[in-house]
Design a protein around this motif. Sequence first.
Motif, PDB file in Angstrom:
ATOM      1  N   MET A 159      33.192  44.978  43.804  1.00 44.09           N
ATOM      2  CA  MET A 159      33.071  44.451  42.445  1.00 44.09           C
ATOM      3  C   MET A 159      32.991  45.613  41.449  1.00 44.09           C
ATOM      4  O   MET A 159      32.438  46.679  41.752  1.00 44.09           O
ATOM      5  N   GLY A 160      33.573  45.430  40.270  1.00 41.55           N
ATOM      6  CA  GLY A 160      33.597  46.480  39.263  1.00 41.55           C
ATOM      7  C   GLY A 160      32.225  46.798  38.692  1.00 41.55           C
ATOM      8  O   GLY A 160      31.311  45.969  38.695  1.00 41.55           O
ATOM      9  N   VAL A 161      32.087  48.028  38.191  1.00 43.40           N
ATOM     10  CA  VAL A 161      30.868  48.453  37.491  1.00 43.40           C
ATOM     11  C   VAL A 161      30.972  47.957  36.055  1.00 43.40           C
ATOM     12  O   VAL A 161      31.918  48.290  35.346  1.00 43.40           O
ATOM     13  N   GLU A 162      30.007  47.139  35.630  1.00 44.90           N
ATOM     14  CA  GLU A 162      30.069  46.510  34.309  1.00 44.90           C
ATOM     15  C   GLU A 162      28.925  46.973  33.412  1.00 44.90           C
ATOM     16  O   GLU A 162      27.902  47.493  33.874  1.00 44.90           O
ATOM     17  N   ASP A 163      29.103  46.757  32.118  1.00 44.72           N
ATOM     18  CA  ASP A 163      28.088  47.065  31.118  1.00 44.72           C
ATOM     19  C   ASP A 163      26.985  46.008  31.178  1.00 44.72           C
ATOM     20  O   ASP A 163      27.261  44.818  31.238  1.00 44.72           O
ATOM     21  N   GLY A 164      25.734  46.415  31.177  1.00 49.05           N
ATOM     22  CA  GLY A 164      24.628  45.473  31.185  1.00 49.05           C
ATOM     23  C   GLY A 164      23.817  45.559  32.460  1.00 49.05           C
ATOM     24  O   GLY A 164      24.317  45.953  33.524  1.00 49.05           O
ATOM     25  N   LYS A 165      22.574  45.137  32.363  1.00 47.26           N
ATOM     26  CA  LYS A 165      21.627  45.254  33.478  1.00 47.26           C
ATOM     27  C   LYS A 165      21.989  44.365  34.657  1.00 47.26           C
ATOM     28  O   LYS A 165      21.952  44.788  35.813  1.00 47.26           O
ATOM     29  N   ASP A 166      22.310  43.098  34.392  1.00 47.79           N
ATOM     30  CA  ASP A 166      22.588  42.138  35.461  1.00 47.79           C
ATOM     31  C   ASP A 166      24.069  41.769  35.512  1.00 47.79           C
ATOM     32  O   ASP A 166      24.434  40.599  35.662  1.00 47.79           O
ATOM     33  N   CYS A 167      24.924  42.774  35.381  1.00 43.80           N
ATOM     34  CA  CYS A 167      26.373  42.544  35.379  1.00 43.80           C
ATOM     35  C   CYS A 167      27.044  43.485  36.381  1.00 43.80           C
ATOM     36  O   CYS A 167      26.623  44.638  36.536  1.00 43.80           O
ATOM     37  N   GLY A 168      28.092  42.983  37.008  1.00 42.99           N
ATOM     38  CA  GLY A 168      28.857  43.823  37.921  1.00 42.99           C
ATOM     39  C   GLY A 168      28.094  44.178  39.186  1.00 42.99           C
ATOM     40  O   GLY A 168      27.031  43.641  39.480  1.00 42.99           O
ATOM     41  N   VAL A 169      28.655  45.104  39.938  1.00 44.75           N
ATOM     42  CA  VAL A 169      28.068  45.498  41.215  1.00 44.75           C
ATOM     43  C   VAL A 169      26.772  46.275  41.006  1.00 44.75           C
ATOM     44  O   VAL A 169      26.638  47.047  40.060  1.00 44.75           O
ATOM     45  N   CYS A 170      25.801  46.047  41.872  1.00 39.51           N
ATOM     46  CA  CYS A 170      24.556  46.821  41.837  1.00 39.51           C
ATOM     47  C   CYS A 170      24.817  48.200  42.440  1.00 39.51           C
ATOM     48  O   CYS A 170      25.376  48.300  43.538  1.00 39.51           O
ATOM     49  N   PRO A 171      24.424  49.272  41.762  1.00 40.01           N
ATOM     50  CA  PRO A 171      24.605  50.606  42.342  1.00 40.01           C
ATOM     51  C   PRO A 171      23.982  50.731  43.728  1.00 40.01           C
ATOM     52  O   PRO A 171      24.493  51.459  44.581  1.00 40.01           O
ATOM     53  N   GLU A 172      22.907  49.992  43.978  1.00 43.18           N
ATOM     54  CA  GLU A 172      22.259  50.023  45.288  1.00 43.18           C
ATOM     55  C   GLU A 172      23.200  49.508  46.377  1.00 43.18           C
ATOM     56  O   GLU A 172      23.207  50.011  47.507  1.00 43.18           O
ATOM     57  N   ASP A 173      24.015  48.490  46.032  1.00 41.80           N
ATOM     58  CA  ASP A 173      24.983  47.959  46.995  1.00 41.80           C
ATOM     59  C   ASP A 173      26.042  49.001  47.355  1.00 41.80           C
ATOM     60  O   ASP A 173      26.487  49.081  48.506  1.00 41.80           O
ATOM     61  N   ILE A 174      26.470  49.787  46.357  1.00 44.89           N
ATOM     62  CA  ILE A 174      27.464  50.832  46.620  1.00 44.89           C
ATOM     63  C   ILE A 174      26.868  51.889  47.541  1.00 44.89           C
ATOM     64  O   ILE A 174      27.519  52.374  48.473  1.00 44.89           O
ATOM     65  N   LYS A 175      25.597  52.215  47.310  1.00 39.52           N
ATOM     66  CA  LYS A 175      24.901  53.180  48.166  1.00 39.52           C
ATOM     67  C   LYS A 175      24.855  52.675  49.608  1.00 39.52           C
ATOM     68  O   LYS A 175      25.173  53.408  50.549  1.00 39.52           O
ATOM     69  N   LEU A 176      24.480  51.407  49.783  1.00 40.87           N
ATOM     70  CA  LEU A 176      24.395  50.833  51.124  1.00 40.87           C
ATOM     71  C   LEU A 176      25.767  50.764  51.789  1.00 40.87           C
ATOM     72  O   LEU A 176      25.891  50.933  53.006  1.00 40.87           O
ATOM     73  N   ALA A 177      26.820  50.515  50.990  1.00 40.89           N
ATOM     74  CA  ALA A 177      28.186  50.488  51.525  1.00 40.89           C
ATOM     75  C   ALA A 177      28.573  51.869  52.039  1.00 40.89           C
ATOM     76  O   ALA A 177      29.186  51.997  53.111  1.00 40.89           O
ATOM     77  N   MET A 178      28.228  52.911  51.300  1.00 33.97           N
ATOM     78  CA  MET A 178      28.546  54.272  51.733  1.00 33.97           C
ATOM     79  C   MET A 178      27.879  54.593  53.060  1.00 33.97           C
ATOM     80  O   MET A 178      28.434  55.293  53.910  1.00 33.97           O
ATOM     81  N   GLU A 179      26.675  54.058  53.265  1.00 30.40           N
ATOM     82  CA  GLU A 179      25.926  54.320  54.490  1.00 30.40           C
ATOM     83  C   GLU A 179      26.329  53.398  55.632  1.00 30.40           C
ATOM     84  O   GLU A 179      25.824  53.539  56.752  1.00 30.40           O
ATOM     85  N   GLY A 180      27.227  52.417  55.341  1.00 24.19           N
ATOM     86  CA  GLY A 180      27.714  51.522  56.376  1.00 24.19           C
ATOM     87  C   GLY A 180      26.856  50.298  56.626  1.00 24.19           C
ATOM     88  O   GLY A 180      27.029  49.599  57.628  1.00 24.19           O
ATOM     89  N   HIS A 181      25.941  50.001  55.690  1.00 23.07           N
ATOM     90  CA  HIS A 181      25.003  48.892  55.890  1.00 23.07           C
ATOM     91  C   HIS A 181      25.512  47.539  55.381  1.00 23.07           C
ATOM     92  O   HIS A 181      24.847  46.518  55.582  1.00 23.07           O
ATOM     93  N   VAL A 182      26.657  47.507  54.696  1.00 20.72           N
ATOM     94  CA  VAL A 182      27.162  46.249  54.124  1.00 20.72           C
ATOM     95  C   VAL A 182      28.117  45.583  55.112  1.00 20.72           C
ATOM     96  O   VAL A 182      29.100  46.186  55.547  1.00 20.72           O
ATOM     97  N   LYS A 183      27.843  44.332  55.434  1.00 17.89           N
ATOM     98  CA  LYS A 183      28.683  43.591  56.376  1.00 17.89           C
ATOM     99  C   LYS A 183      29.975  43.132  55.708  1.00 17.89           C
ATOM    100  O   LYS A 183      30.014  42.856  54.507  1.00 17.89           O
ATOM    101  N   GLU A 184      31.014  43.023  56.504  1.00 16.08           N
ATOM    102  CA  GLU A 184      32.314  42.547  56.035  1.00 16.08           C
ATOM    103  C   GLU A 184      32.158  41.139  55.454  1.00 16.08           C
ATOM    104  O   GLU A 184      31.506  40.271  56.037  1.00 16.08           O
ATOM    105  N   GLY A 185      32.757  40.910  54.279  1.00 15.01           N
ATOM    106  CA  GLY A 185      32.716  39.596  53.651  1.00 15.01           C
ATOM    107  C   GLY A 185      31.519  39.361  52.760  1.00 15.01           C
ATOM    108  O   GLY A 185      31.392  38.284  52.164  1.00 15.01           O
ATOM    109  N   TYR A 186      30.652  40.347  52.618  1.00 18.49           N
ATOM    110  CA  TYR A 186      29.484  40.191  51.749  1.00 18.49           C
ATOM    111  C   TYR A 186      29.921  39.854  50.322  1.00 18.49           C
ATOM    112  O   TYR A 186      30.815  40.490  49.771  1.00 18.49           O
TER     113      TYR A 186
END
Length: 290
Positions: free
Chosen positions: A121-148
């Motif tokens: 998901m794209g990075v969007e303007d606003g606090k509760d908009c777009g992808v959470c930076p924490e999710d991108i971090k977890l994806a880099m570490e391999g913790h995000v399951k396919e289809g999330y």
Amino acid sequence: MGIFNSKDKQLEPPPPPFLDEPWRKIRWGDNQAVLQYVQNYKLANENIKLLRVLLYGPVGAGKSSFINTVGDIMQRRMTNSAAASAITSDKSFTKQYRTHRIQIGKGADKTFYPVVFNDIMGVEDGKDCGVCPEDIKLAMEGHVKEGYVFNPVAPLSKKDYNPHPAPDDKVQVLVCVLSANAAEIKDSVLQKMSCVRQTADDLEIPQIAIMTNIDTACPETEKDLKNVYRSRHLQKKMKKISSAVGIPLNCMFPVMNYSHQIDMDDDVDTLILSALKNMINFGDDFVEKI
């Protein structure tokens, strides 16, 4: 005298659109050699079978279209592996975490390239908009399951968390995708992207940037894509983006994605393959150190 100088200054002609010399050398028409290089690529670490490339960036930058364009070039025909929106919007079209693989051959002979892409998901303007930076971090570490399914207001839930990622689940190259014809990136978006970059730095994951839409951003490049590295406007734009996102200019690659075309174009392929080869080289250096 003062009035004369002011008027004289106003009449100064604008700088020419072209630089005297290209500021970066590229081998136009050498696509077959680069294509063969990519096709023959094998990972340096035998414990890792896939070179995983994660794309992130503002909404509408062309992340999904870039994945499709790579697939088009590698398969030598138009494809549509990553659904991309044709409608300009300030909301992300991508909702799920998906791995996109590039197919080789068909039927019983079908195999896949060892390079895979993940779009988010794209990075969007606003606090509760777009992808959470924490999710991108977890994806880099391999913790995000396919289809999330990304949730802008809450990070990854327990049921979608992969507690024991295999080496192939982890990201080896982080790619920031930005549009050359987009308005100035808002501070809140830059802040989120800065958090992502810091995590990649901590994990020592190599980072590059892709600048899309160079054709619509520059009339000279739209007329002839070979003008990309002679365009004064695009050079200035790339320097500005490099400064804003903190990615060195030699790690940035201007490209044009396939969007309205129905046939392949050698010049489009040259720029995409140049970026792809460098992604592979950066990722392979990282994998070799693991």
